[in-house]
Design a protein around this motif. Sequence first.
Motif, PDB file in Angstrom:
ATOM      1  N   ASP A 112       0.863  -1.178   0.000  1.00  0.00           N
ATOM      2  CA  ASP A 112       0.000   0.000   0.000  1.00  0.00           C
ATOM      3  C   ASP A 112       0.895   1.222   0.000  1.00  0.00           C
ATOM      4  OD1 ASP A 112      -1.739   2.093   0.546  1.00  0.00           O
ATOM      5  OD2 ASP A 112      -2.868   0.981   2.070  1.00  0.00           O
ATOM      6  N   SER A 114       0.244   4.227   0.390  1.00  0.00           N
ATOM      7  CA  SER A 114      -0.101   5.246   1.394  1.00  0.00           C
ATOM      8  C   SER A 114       0.604   4.997   2.726  1.00  0.00           C
ATOM      9  CB  SER A 114      -1.610   5.299   1.600  1.00  0.00           C
ATOM     10  OG  SER A 114      -2.073   4.124   2.241  1.00  0.00           O
ATOM     11  N   ARG A 115       1.176   3.833   2.894  1.00  0.00           N
ATOM     12  CA  ARG A 115       1.879   3.518   4.156  1.00  0.00           C
ATOM     13  C   ARG A 115       3.393   3.567   4.007  1.00  0.00           C
ATOM     14  NH1 ARG A 115      -1.914  -1.465   5.135  1.00  0.00           N
ATOM     15  NH2 ARG A 115      -0.245  -2.416   3.968  1.00  0.00           N
TER      16      ARG A 115
END
Length: 116
Positions: A112, A114-115
């Motif tokens: 991911d 976003s992490r």
Amino acid sequence: MQSVAFAVPLLPGQTEADRVALASCWAGARKEAYQDARRRAGIIREAVWIQPAPGGDVAVVYLEADDLATALTILGTSTEPFDRWFRDHARQVHGIAWEEEFTAPELVLDFDTSRI
């Protein structure tokens, strides 16, 4: 939001029956009842793919819900006519019983951006 993906084999000769039934849920005669059932269960998104495999076709299922455990419990226990039909369909084409306990698959990779 929670999500899960899992694969369930299609019984021999049942792929077309699954396509027809799911098409009736997506854009056919069962669309309204299907959408109502998923709302009642709290399912935000559901997608199903049919994947040919050496041992026979497999349905790959993806679900999103705020509370997956509750959503799966509702799918397995609801007495609404559509929900009973859907469980009967799953038994016919997959040989599975939704009313029995669902064991979630093991997540082994989750990339991911976003992490990062």
